[in-house]
Enzyme design. Structure first.
Site, PDB file in Angstrom:
ATOM      1  N   HIS A  30       3.309   1.212  -0.425  1.00 16.14           N
ATOM      2  CA  HIS A  30       3.011   2.637  -0.510  1.00 16.14           C
ATOM      3  C   HIS A  30       3.901   3.453   0.414  1.00 16.14           C
ATOM      4  CE1 HIS A  30      -1.114   2.730  -2.674  1.00 16.14           C
ATOM      5  NE2 HIS A  30      -0.391   1.704  -3.082  1.00 16.14           N
ATOM      6  N   ASP A  31       4.336   2.868   1.512  1.00 17.88           N
ATOM      7  CA  ASP A  31       5.256   3.581   2.396  1.00 17.88           C
ATOM      8  C   ASP A  31       6.638   3.682   1.758  1.00 17.88           C
ATOM      9  OD1 ASP A  31       6.119   4.848   4.836  1.00 17.88           O
ATOM     10  OD2 ASP A  31       7.132   2.974   5.335  1.00 17.88           O
TER      11      ASP A  31
ATOM     12  N   VAL B  48       7.286   6.078  -1.273  1.00 13.91           N
ATOM     13  CA  VAL B  48       7.147   7.512  -0.991  1.00 13.91           C
ATOM     14  C   VAL B  48       7.992   7.857   0.243  1.00 13.91           C
ATOM     15  CG1 VAL B  48       5.551   9.386  -0.455  1.00 13.91           C
ATOM     16  CG2 VAL B  48       4.803   7.500  -1.925  1.00 13.91           C
TER      17      VAL B  48
ATOM     18  N   ASN C 169      -4.143   6.539  -1.467  1.00 17.58           N
ATOM     19  CA  ASN C 169      -4.249   5.897  -0.150  1.00 17.58           C
ATOM     20  C   ASN C 169      -5.628   6.033   0.498  1.00 17.58           C
ATOM     21  OD1 ASN C 169      -1.543   5.060  -0.132  1.00 17.58           O
ATOM     22  ND2 ASN C 169      -0.857   7.028   0.677  1.00 17.58           N
TER      23      ASN C 169
ATOM     24  N   THR D   9      -9.217 -17.197  -5.871  1.00 12.45           N
ATOM     25  CA  THR D   9      -8.732 -17.434  -4.500  1.00 12.45           C
ATOM     26  C   THR D   9      -8.561 -16.081  -3.816  1.00 12.45           C
ATOM     27  OG1 THR D   9      -6.429 -17.469  -5.299  1.00 12.45           O
ATOM     28  CG2 THR D   9      -7.557 -19.591  -5.114  1.00 12.45           C
TER      29      THR D   9
END
Length: 327
Positions: free
Chosen positions: A68-69, A72, A97, A249
């Site tokens: 996400h960093d 953007v 977020n 898992t």
């Protein structure tokens, strides 16, 4: 003669501009902090390992944070910036977020330790890159192990609106997913490989109730029934439970995700979309069949992603506190 002089001047200017651009460009390299802060990567790894021992879900959050960093404003730790009076709606408050993104406190702890040993040296963007690498290492039972180049700078721009523009939502179809990755110079193989991170972590019900009855979907009926027992019909901000993304898992970063896709045991439209294209479907099958190959490809894709749209010394800084820009 005048033409020759003009040509020579033009070439000189071009070379100067090229040299200046190269000088300003960030030069990531493995071992960047070897002389500046030799213990930097060890410090981050120690903090991450301690946090994941208490709560493995934080590792899933940190890997997601890196994605996400980088998608953007590039890999510049802009996702870490807190709201301020002049910027009340930064990235971390965007719907993709908030409130789902986790791991901020782990980054804070690692950065605080680094500032004690090497003040003003290690960027928050590099802390995210190291922490995501270390999270993959611990959550894969040490199978995913790679070196990450460093030397990033931290950005100062963080806008909620950018999260909607650049982060692919869980309802995207295949072509939309491919386009969002291409916009960041990532290809279809990167898309399929990095989607394997959905092998860990949890999702809020609101992210996939569009695939539950009465809506039509390809989800496995048994999984649909289970999810309906866990999720309200209309999730909202005060009633939006979470479920494991991989119920086989849930705390292991492995290739189970691809086996789940083939059995239609995945949550998101974007997960199911990976078998709607012949090329992606073939890659899903290969990743399900050859775990060692997927692990190596995941490591390469994480390194590739960590170099998206880097800031330069002129456009970035080394934050003292990851939550605020320097004064």
């Amino acid at each position: 003669m005048a033409i020759r002089v003009a040509t020579l001047v033009s070439c000189a200017l071009l070379l100067a501009a090229t040299w200046q651009g190269a000088a300003a460009a960030p030069r990531l390299r493995v071992g960047y902090y070897q002389k500046k802060c030799p213990a930097a990567e060890y410090i981050v790894k120690t903090v991450v390992g301690k946090a994941l021992k208490q709560n493995p879900g934080l590792g899933a959050g940190i890997i997601r944070m890196a994605f996400h960093d980088c998608f953007v404003q590039g890999c510049d730790a802009s996702v870490l910036l807190d709201p301020t009076p002049t910027n009340p709606r930064p990235e971390k408050l965007g719907a993709p977020n908030f409130p789902s993104l986790r791991g901020f406190e782990v980054i804070d702890e690692a950065k605080a330790a680094l500032e004690r040993f090497c003040p003003g040296v290690v960027s928050c963007a590099d802390v995210i890159a190291f922490a995501a690498r270390d999270s993959a290492y611990f959550l894969s039972n040490y199978r995913i192990n790679y070196q990450i180049p460093s030397g990033r700078f931290d950005g100062s721009i963080s806008l909620e609106s950018d999260t909607f523009a650049f982060l692919p939502p869980p309802f995207f179809n295949h072509s939309q997913l491919v386009d969002s990755f291409k916009a960041k110079n990532m290809n279809e193989d990167d898309l399929v490989v990095l989607s394997g991170a959905h092998s860990i972590g949890v999702s809020h019900c609101s992210s996939f109730t569009d695939r539950l009855p009465p809506n039509p979907s390809t989800i496995n009926p048994a999984l649909s029934t289970l999810l309906q027992s866990k999720c309200p019909v209309s999730p909202n901000f005060t009633n939006d439970p979470t479920v494991d993304q991989d119920m086989v898992t849930p705390n292991l970063l492995d290739n189970q995700y691809y086996k789940n896709i083939r059995k239609r045991n995945v949550l998101f439209t974007s997960d199911a979309a990976l078998v709607t294209s012949p090329l992606s479907a073939r890659k899903v099958f290969q990743n399900a069949l050859f775990p060692e190959v997927w692990e190596k490809k995941f490591a390469r894709a994480m390194v590739k992603m960590s170099a998206i749209e880097l800031k330069t010394a002129a456009s970035g800084e080394i934050r003292k506190n990851c939550r605020v820009v320097n004064n």
